[in-house]
Design a protein around this motif. Structure first.
Motif, PDB file in Angstrom:
ATOM      1  N   ASP A  32       0.826  -1.214   0.000  1.00  0.00           N
ATOM      2  CA  ASP A  32       0.000   0.000   0.000  1.00  0.00           C
ATOM      3  C   ASP A  32       0.864   1.269   0.000  1.00  0.00           C
ATOM      4  OD1 ASP A  32      -2.315  -1.582   0.120  1.00  0.00           O
ATOM      5  OD2 ASP A  32      -2.223  -1.681   2.301  1.00  0.00           O
ATOM      6  N   GLY A  33       1.939   1.236  -0.770  1.00  0.00           N
ATOM      7  CA  GLY A  33       2.786   2.415  -0.933  1.00  0.00           C
ATOM      8  C   GLY A  33       3.817   2.614   0.165  1.00  0.00           C
ATOM      9  N   GLN A  34       3.774   1.774   1.207  1.00  0.00           N
ATOM     10  CA  GLN A  34       4.714   1.924   2.313  1.00  0.00           C
ATOM     11  C   GLN A  34       5.699   0.759   2.350  1.00  0.00           C
ATOM     12  OE1 GLN A  34       2.105   2.317   5.819  1.00  0.00           O
ATOM     13  NE2 GLN A  34       2.781   4.438   5.965  1.00  0.00           N
ATOM     14  N   ILE A  35       6.964   1.074   2.578  1.00  0.00           N
ATOM     15  CA  ILE A  35       7.954   0.033   2.803  1.00  0.00           C
ATOM     16  C   ILE A  35       7.696  -0.555   4.186  1.00  0.00           C
ATOM     17  CG2 ILE A  35      10.406  -0.413   3.213  1.00  0.00           C
ATOM     18  CD1 ILE A  35      11.054   1.624   1.058  1.00  0.00           C
ATOM     19  N   ARG A  36       7.522  -1.874   4.228  1.00  0.00           N
ATOM     20  CA  ARG A  36       7.188  -2.551   5.486  1.00  0.00           C
ATOM     21  C   ARG A  36       8.270  -3.553   5.918  1.00  0.00           C
ATOM     22  NH1 ARG A  36       3.364  -0.324   8.762  1.00  0.00           N
ATOM     23  NH2 ARG A  36       1.655   0.558   7.518  1.00  0.00           N
ATOM     24  N   GLY A  37       9.370  -3.532   5.217  1.00  0.00           N
ATOM     25  CA  GLY A  37      10.496  -4.383   5.568  1.00  0.00           C
ATOM     26  C   GLY A  37      11.578  -4.227   4.523  1.00  0.00           C
ATOM     27  N   TYR A  38      12.836  -4.441   4.928  1.00  0.00           N
ATOM     28  CA  TYR A  38      13.920  -4.318   3.948  1.00  0.00           C
ATOM     29  C   TYR A  38      15.153  -5.089   4.390  1.00  0.00           C
ATOM     30  CZ  TYR A  38      15.994  -0.691   6.986  1.00  0.00           C
ATOM     31  OH  TYR A  38      16.552  -0.005   8.044  1.00  0.00           O
ATOM     32  N   LEU A  39      16.011  -5.353   3.416  1.00  0.00           N
ATOM     33  CA  LEU A  39      17.302  -6.004   3.625  1.00  0.00           C
ATOM     34  C   LEU A  39      18.387  -5.128   3.034  1.00  0.00           C
ATOM     35  CD1 LEU A  39      16.339  -9.537   2.227  1.00  0.00           C
ATOM     36  CD2 LEU A  39      16.458  -8.943   4.650  1.00  0.00           C
TER      37      LEU A  39
END
Length: 413
Positions: free
Chosen positions: A205-212
């Motif tokens: 929904d347009g939001q980053i919710r996790g990353y590496l």
């Protein structure tokens, strides 16, 4: 006559060889050291280099950080210490001791209740009152031993256009995680400036919710196609985001030999179909080596009353007990005071004039680890590191400290 002060920019010519000689293993060019120093002293709002001077000669230095840290859901000011260096010709003259003493007093005056650092030698800083934090476990996992979910269609590579979106994800995670330190704009910029990094993220929904944050590293001296993929940072807000990110890593089987995780998650091996790290070592009688482990970040309480005053909304179990903490702190005498804390249904309150039900006597290093949640009260008692005036209170004290979260920190400094 010796003194400590913020290093003026014109002393860069003395600072560069001091640091370069103290940290030869970093392989930093003198120009890189110069750039880092000048940027810190002129642009960074959250850190400064301080120097130990004898006359007009710079004989030692350190970098002091002002951190905003999550302490059991409360944002507190914490001081960080790094880049401690002493001139090679002036070792064993107690310069490092004076630098650390200045740092601790600086933090107290700023209103911080905690100080933290990464030790070059844990025993050196243990003697100065720092306690061990959460260990880091390094897993070297075959890509196909990671769980393969239904999809990785929401995973993408992050560009600078998504920088603030990434920062927002980190801060949401930080606000929910004990021990995490706020990421500054400078740290965020450095993340994107490092051309060796790839940043893979999960967006919903347009939001980053996790990353590496990823970096490829050679895994063979004579085969340039033999590489491992190192996970430098892993942040996720939901099982869905974790699943897609791990599915992405699972799909790298044909390019990377192993995925390397440095994690403080003690339960991480439950995610893996095979947690073995490729060493083929066995621990008697029949235990397979699955990771190597290291002690790193150390914490120190520098003001007991300030610490408990900032934790009035933190519930320590559900017990009621008035405790006189008698802390031994020979390195920082102003911190070696009794502190009476009344726990009522688990909520702490510092009492200026109150009779305690029990006295708890322990060293500041162990107390710091206890308050951060790195070690249990039960373990400290079992190891003989805590003395109680009334053993009948042991059960209540164990319950007060029984549900501590271990601190998590991904910030390097």
């Amino acid at each position: 006559m010796s003194f400590i002060k913020k290093i003026p920019v014109e002393d860069v010519k003395h600072f560069v060889p001091l640091v370069a000689n103290a940290y030869p293993g970093l392989n930093m060019s003198e120009e890189k050291v110069r750039e880092a120093f000048l940027k810190t002293q002129t642009e960074d709002l959250f850190s400064d280099f301080y120097g130990y001077y004898r006359g007009n000669q710079l004989l030692g230095c350190m970098k002091i950080y002002d951190f905003s840290m999550n302490l059991y859901g409360t944002k507190v000011l914490a001081g960080g210490l790094g880049t401690v260096a002493v001139h090679l010709l002036h070792k064993k003259e107690k310069i490092a001791k004076e630098l650390v003493t200045f740092f601790l007093q600086y933090c107290r005056e700023k209103g911080a209740c905690l100080a933290l650092l990464y030790p070059f030698r844990p025993d050196f800083y243990k003697k100065m009152g720092f306690g061990y934090g959460t260990k880091v476990n390094q897993y070297r996992v075959l890509p196909d031993c990671l769980p393969r979910g239904k999809s990785k269609e929401n995973v993408f590579f992050v560009t600078e256009a998504e920088k603030e979106n990434l920062l927002a994800c980190y801060r949401r995670f930080m606000e929910k995680t004990h021990g995490m330190i706020d990421k500054t704009q400078g740290e965020l910029d450095a993340l994107f400036e490092n051309k060796r990094h790839w940043i893979a993220a999960f967006k919903q929904d347009g939001q980053i919710r996790g990353y590496l944050v990823l970096e490829a590293q050679s895994a063979h001296e004579e085969n340039r196609f033999f590489n491992d993929l190192h996970v430098k940072e892993m942040i996720y807000e939901s099982p869905e985001s974790l699943s897609e990110l791990l599915t992405f890593l699972h799909s790298q089987l044909d390019q990377f030999q192993r995925i390397v995780f440095n994690t403080q998650d003690e339960d991480f091996y439950h995610l893996l179909t095979d947690p073995r790290n490729g060493s083929n070592r066995m621990i008697p009688s029949l235990f397979h080596e699955s990771y190597v482990s290291g002690v790193g970040l150390m914490y120190r309480v520098i003001n007991l009353k300030n610490l408990f005053s900032q934790l009035t909304l933190r519930r320590f179990g559900n017990q009621s007990c008035t405790v006189n903490f008698k802390i031994r702190d020979s390195f920082l005498p102003e911190n070696e005071k009794s502190c009476v804390v009344s726990f009522r249904d688990g909520f702490p309150r510092v009492m200026d004039h109150s009779e305690a039900e029990v006295e708890v006597d322990l060293d500041i290093s162990d107390f710091s680890s206890l308050m951060m949640g790195s070690v249990s009260f039960k373990s400290l008692v079992g190891y003989g590191l805590v003395k109680l005036s009334d053993p009948a209170c042991l059960s209540r004290l164990e319950q007060i400290f029984s549900k501590q979260e271990k601190p998590v920190c991904t910030t390097t400094f």
